[in-house]
Design an enzyme around this catalytic site. Structure first.
Site, PDB file in Angstrom:
ATOM      1  N   THR A  16     -24.481   2.458-113.166  1.00 40.52           N
ATOM      2  CA  THR A  16     -24.764   3.105-111.665  1.00 40.52           C
ATOM      3  C   THR A  16     -26.299   3.633-111.862  1.00 40.52           C
ATOM      4  O   THR A  16     -26.914   3.460-110.710  1.00 40.52           O
ATOM      5  CB  THR A  16     -23.880   4.444-111.648  1.00 40.52           C
ATOM      6  OG1 THR A  16     -22.648   3.974-111.363  1.00 40.52           O
ATOM      7  CG2 THR A  16     -24.359   5.500-110.495  1.00 40.52           C
ATOM      8  N   SER A  60     -20.724  -1.379-116.015  1.00 39.09           N
ATOM      9  CA  SER A  60     -19.976  -1.401-117.609  1.00 39.09           C
ATOM     10  C   SER A  60     -18.351  -1.883-117.719  1.00 39.09           C
ATOM     11  O   SER A  60     -18.077  -2.213-118.763  1.00 39.09           O
ATOM     12  CB  SER A  60     -19.906   0.116-118.109  1.00 39.09           C
ATOM     13  OG  SER A  60     -19.329   0.746-117.365  1.00 39.09           O
ATOM     14  N   THR A  92     -21.024   4.534-116.882  1.00 33.42           N
ATOM     15  CA  THR A  92     -20.199   5.476-117.395  1.00 33.42           C
ATOM     16  C   THR A  92     -18.609   5.132-117.383  1.00 33.42           C
ATOM     17  O   THR A  92     -18.079   5.746-118.030  1.00 33.42           O
ATOM     18  CB  THR A  92     -20.161   6.873-116.366  1.00 33.42           C
ATOM     19  OG1 THR A  92     -19.602   6.530-115.081  1.00 33.42           O
ATOM     20  CG2 THR A  92     -21.767   7.175-116.293  1.00 33.42           C
ATOM     21  N   ASP A  93     -18.202   3.889-116.653  1.00 34.75           N
ATOM     22  CA  ASP A  93     -16.829   3.506-116.792  1.00 34.75           C
ATOM     23  C   ASP A  93     -16.291   3.453-118.173  1.00 34.75           C
ATOM     24  O   ASP A  93     -15.266   3.802-118.717  1.00 34.75           O
ATOM     25  CB  ASP A  93     -16.447   2.390-116.021  1.00 34.75           C
ATOM     26  CG  ASP A  93     -16.464   2.495-114.741  1.00 34.75           C
ATOM     27  OD1 ASP A  93     -16.714   3.769-114.204  1.00 34.75           O
ATOM     28  OD2 ASP A  93     -16.490   1.532-113.861  1.00 34.75           O
TER      29      ASP A  93
END
Length: 343
Positions: A16, A60, A92-93
């Site tokens: 992101t 990610s 961030t996933d």
């Protein structure tokens, strides 16, 4: 700072933080690491010479294990060539898993700091620039040396072994349920509130093997263990409980490959002797499952893969979890332990 002009390498993976608008108003990865650096006011005031490396530019959720293994090798090479620290920008996933794998493979004293963003640059209040500024600040701080891989997010500093993503959208999504942050960034300056802990580093091995994660659910049938799986992680109920009909097939699997018992609650320990019925933690451990301690299932999977890639057998795997799981003796770690005693 590490020095009058510390050299910090910024490695971009996408996510992101690197996304811009595409047709239809949604966002997708597009920005390079150099573009991210240029968009951050205040970086020049940190006294760091920045180098940028584009490793990947994907969400990610689409990173592969080979991407992280390659990134780890790139980091090791840049540090061996004289860099004072590394910052990794990613989505961030899977950030918590990426950070922990890098941590297990990073054996030097130089800081490696992972960060990202919850809001893309296309949104008002985008948090990427502030997070990147904080990450570079942490990477240049002498207090970061010897701590392995850290995560800088929303002006908090977390240890890779404990951090997790605890919310799907808020900018303060990252937390460390066990122990809390190890530091904070205050007025641009990192301040650490926890002493450096023992660092558990796994020797670099071959290709990371397949290790599935099975999550227990009410009334679900016992899982089948894939024939090509080198190990298995089970995310159990509560403190390590499973349906009683899961116990025999998992015991059979544990005779073939390491089977690690974690909790699906994502916070708190797997116990070892409180409950004694079929499918309880005591019953499962007696059948050969290995307790994950305080490691959640996703980090347990990372540790199991890294240990197996390094050639560890079942006893070494059990010793690794006894140490890195935070409930056992750090001296049981099968390889050299870096740094001081775990706090």
């Amino acid at each position: 700072m590490v020095g009058a002009m510390a050299t910090i390498v910024v490695c971009g993976l996408g996510g992101t933080i690197a996304m811009t608008a595409v047709d239809g108003g949604a966002v997708a990865p597009a920005l390079t690491a150099a573009s991210l650096v240029r968009a951050v006011p205040g970086l020049a005031g940190l006294g760091a010479g920045l180098e940028v490396v584009d490793v990947a530019n994907v969400p990610s959720s689409s990173l592969r294990l080979a991407d992280l293994a390659g990134l780890s090798a790139t980091i090791a090479g840049r540090l061996a060539a004289g860099a004072d620290g590394v910052v990794v920008t990613t989505g961030t996933d899977t950030l918590e898993e990426c950070a922990y794998l890098l941590d297990l493979l990073h054996d030097g004293p130089q800081p490696v700091v992972v960060t990202g963003a919850m809001r893309s640059p296309a949104l008002a209040g985008a948090d990427g620039p502030a997070n990147l500024l904080a990450a570079v600040s942490v990477a240049t701080s002498p207090g970061s040396r010897g701590r392995g891989v850290l995560v800088a997010f929303a002006d908090e500093v977390h240890a890779a072994v404990r951090v997790r993503k605890g919310h799907s959208t808020r900018v303060t999504a990252f937390e460390s349920p066990v122990g809390g942050p190890v530091g904070y960034v205050v007025e641009g300056v990192p301040h650490f509130v926890a002493a450096p802990a023992a660092r558990f580093v796994v020797p670099r091995g071959g290709e990371l093997p397949r290790v599935p994660v099975v999550v227990a659910a009410l009334g679900e049938d016992a899982p089948d263990v894939p024939a090509d799986a080198a190990g298995l992680v089970v995310a159990a109920f509560g403190v390590g409980h499973l349906p009683q009909w899961w116990a025999p097939p998992l015991a059979e699997a544990a005779r073939r490959v390491p089977v690690v018992l974690a909790t699906r609650t994502l916070a708190g320990p797997v116990l070892s002797g409180t409950y004694g019925y079929p499918g309880s933690e005591r019953d499962l451990l007696e059948r050969g499952l290995i307790p994950a301690g305080l490691l959640g299932p996703w980090k347990a999977r990372i540790l199991l893969m890294a240990a197996l890639a390094a050639g560890a057998g079942r006893e070494q795997v059990a010793a690794a979890f006894a140490a890195a799981g935070g409930l056992g003796d750090a001296a049981r770690w099968p390889w050299p332990v870096r740094g001081g005693a775990r706090t």
